[in-house]
Write a protein that holds these residues in place. Structure first.
Motif, PDB file in Angstrom:
ATOM      1  N   ARG A 140       9.917  14.762   2.264  1.00 33.99           N
ATOM      2  CA  ARG A 140      11.132  13.987   1.975  1.00 33.99           C
ATOM      3  C   ARG A 140      11.029  13.307   0.611  1.00 33.99           C
ATOM      4  NH1 ARG A 140      14.818  12.977   5.983  1.00 33.99           N
ATOM      5  NH2 ARG A 140      14.244  13.695   8.079  1.00 33.99           N
ATOM      6  N   ALA A 141       9.837  12.808   0.289  1.00 32.19           N
ATOM      7  CA  ALA A 141       9.648  12.146  -1.000  1.00 32.19           C
ATOM      8  C   ALA A 141       9.875  13.127  -2.149  1.00 32.19           C
ATOM      9  CB  ALA A 141       8.243  11.547  -1.077  1.00 32.19           C
ATOM     10  N   VAL A 142       9.408  14.369  -1.995  1.00 34.55           N
ATOM     11  CA  VAL A 142       9.655  15.399  -3.011  1.00 34.55           C
ATOM     12  C   VAL A 142      11.158  15.629  -3.156  1.00 34.55           C
ATOM     13  CG1 VAL A 142       9.350  17.831  -3.598  1.00 34.55           C
ATOM     14  CG2 VAL A 142       7.422  16.527  -2.668  1.00 34.55           C
ATOM     15  N   HIS A 143      11.840  15.775  -2.023  1.00 32.22           N
ATOM     16  CA  HIS A 143      13.289  16.004  -2.054  1.00 32.22           C
ATOM     17  C   HIS A 143      14.028  14.838  -2.710  1.00 32.22           C
ATOM     18  CE1 HIS A 143      17.310  17.137  -0.714  1.00 32.22           C
ATOM     19  NE2 HIS A 143      17.436  15.929  -0.187  1.00 32.22           N
ATOM     20  N   GLU A 144      13.683  13.614  -2.337  1.00 33.70           N
ATOM     21  CA  GLU A 144      14.411  12.441  -2.826  1.00 33.70           C
ATOM     22  C   GLU A 144      14.155  12.164  -4.300  1.00 33.70           C
ATOM     23  OE1 GLU A 144      13.140   9.503  -0.081  1.00 33.70           O
ATOM     24  OE2 GLU A 144      14.366  10.304   1.570  1.00 33.70           O
TER      25      GLU A 144
END
Length: 456
Positions: free
Chosen positions: A177-181
């Motif tokens: 999720r951190a990569v996506h955000e």
């Protein structure tokens, strides 16, 4: 319907306020005693409480203090015919959201109700937003996690595929999720699929979708995860457990950038970034022949290794406090902290279930105490775990010791959760279906154990 409790020893006030509320379409409940009102508030749902300050026996301010101490969050408005500035200040400090002086006009009363309900809705929306953010928040200060986040910041702005490695429960989905955000796709969907949790006969439909009538039970068109994540990111967890037959189809999609729904007649172009994760040694299962080497090279572009919780012990106090706040807020409990001794005990534990296990332990600790969590209760809870200070259980070859450890861990959690499969699976960080498979592998008969547990 809005439900209001009116607490006042004056029958005239109770009658006039309840009539005004009922004419406005609300349900009004009256009570002439503060002690009895506390019982009502604890056991029934009210949207608002109006309470007099000066009453025989327990007064309104004492009632307010008691409600605050037991963690009641119902908005309370104090009213009084003997109001003073000091009284209003004390009521506000004890948690009252407003203070009205008698006599109260109907217009003033309904305006106060409207403002209070609007404020309550806003606060609830903020709480829900914080819960959503909190559930997906990475909490860290350790050097091990600093290195992970440096990798996240480097790869996020690119279109490169990311492969997140690490033990179960280390937070691989949070890193995805951190990569996506942090990517240009942040405004588009983030879709997840646990490959190990979907039966092999259904995984193609889950990923690629199907047309109406494509197979028995296909009553309508279904968009697969790749189409749902179009323009955004698809996170494939436990990619190492994907069936071999599906691996070839996934490889083709990654190469061509297009898919066909089951029963479809034309290819569909998708623009979806893929992030995968696994707790398995991918190179080992490639050598074993159960995972395609060509797919391995497609997904293993930028590996990120998640450290086990025992490798980032500096983060345990932060994580424990974070989970304690989340759990308390989700359940409407008063916030509670940890003594230094409790945090030390948590930091010494091995955490075979990693961050997921820590979160479950914190929730259990909050359920067991109403006060600050101390070292004694932490040691008591951790001592019930199969893994404790002193290492693996059993003797003999390592494989036998690991099996004995797993069996003891599963049996301990079954007993701790009353032999309920769903709660046990959640505590162990497993899917429910995986728990049943694990029990079969370890020779555990859940029905027999449940019966033995009742007899014991």
């Amino acid at each position: 319907m809005t439900r209001v409790l009116i607490v006042d020893d004056d029958q005239t006030t109770l009658a006039s306020l309840s009539r005004a509320f009922r004419l406005a379409g609300m349900e009004a409940v009256v009570c002439d005693n503060a002690t009895r009102a506390i019982g009502l508030i604890r056991n029934e749902r009210f949207d608002l409480v109006f309470s007099d300050v000066v009453m025989p026996g327990k007064d309104g301010l004492s009632m307010l203090a008691d409600l605050r101490d037991i963690g009641v969050t119902t908005p309370i408005i104090m009213i009084s015919g003997q109001a003073t500035v000091d009284m209003a200040v004390r009521a506000t400090r004890l948690g009252a959201i407003d203070f009205l002086e008698k006599p109260i006009t109907t217009e003033k009363l309904l305006l106060t109700v409207d403002n209070a309900l609007r404020l309550t809705r806003l606060e609830e929306e903020n709480r829900q937003l914080r819960r959503r953010v909190g559930r997906h928040e990475l909490v860290w200060k350790s050097e091990a996690m600093r290195r992970v986040m440096a990798q996240v910041d480097r790869v996020a702005p690119t279109e490169s595929r990311v492969c997140i490695l690490g033990e179960t429960g280390t937070g691989k989905e949070l890193v995805a999720r951190a990569v996506h955000e942090r990517s240009p796709r942040r405004e588009r969907p983030f879709v997840t699929l646990n490959c190990a949790a979907v039966p092999s006969e259904l995984i193609e439909s889950e990923l690629f979708g199907h047309e109406k009538g494509a197979f028995t039970g296909a009553a309508a068109r279904h968009l697969g995860k790749f189409e749902q994540a179009h323009g955004g990111t698809l996170f494939l967890d436990e990619i190492g457990d994907m069936p071999p037959s599906m691996q070839a189809k996934l490889l083709r999609l990654l190469q061509e950038g297009e898919l066909e729904r089951i029963g479809g007649e034309r290819p569909i172009v998708v623009n979806t970034r893929v992030i995968v994760a696994t707790h398995r040694d991918l190179e080992a299962i490639v050598r074993k022949g159960t995972f395609r080497e060509d797919l391995y090279h497609r997904i293993y572009v930028f590996p990120v290794l998640m450290p086990a919780l025992r490798e980032r012990t500096d983060d345990i106090p932060l994580l424990a406090g974070h989970f304690a706040r989340l759990v308390a807020e989700q359940n409407g409990w008063k916030p509670r902290g940890f003594t230094p001794e409790a945090l030390e005990a948590l930091s010494r534990y091995a955490w075979p279930g990693n961050v997921r296990e820590l979160r479950n332990i914190v929730e259990r600790l909050l359920l067991l105490t109403d006060d600050e969590i101390d070292g004694a209760i932490v040691r008591e809870v951790l001592s019930s775990r199969a893994s404790r200070e002193g290492g693996m259980v059993g003797t003999g070859p390592l494989a036998d010791r690991v099996t004995a450890f797993e069996r003891e861990a599963v049996l301990a959690e079954l007993a701790a959760h009353g032999y309920r499969a769903t709660e046990t699976a959640r505590a162990l960080g497993l899917e429910r279906s995986h728990l049943y498979k694990k029990c079969q592998q370890l020779g555990i008969d859940m029905k027999a154990e449940r019966g033995a547990g009742v007899e014991r």
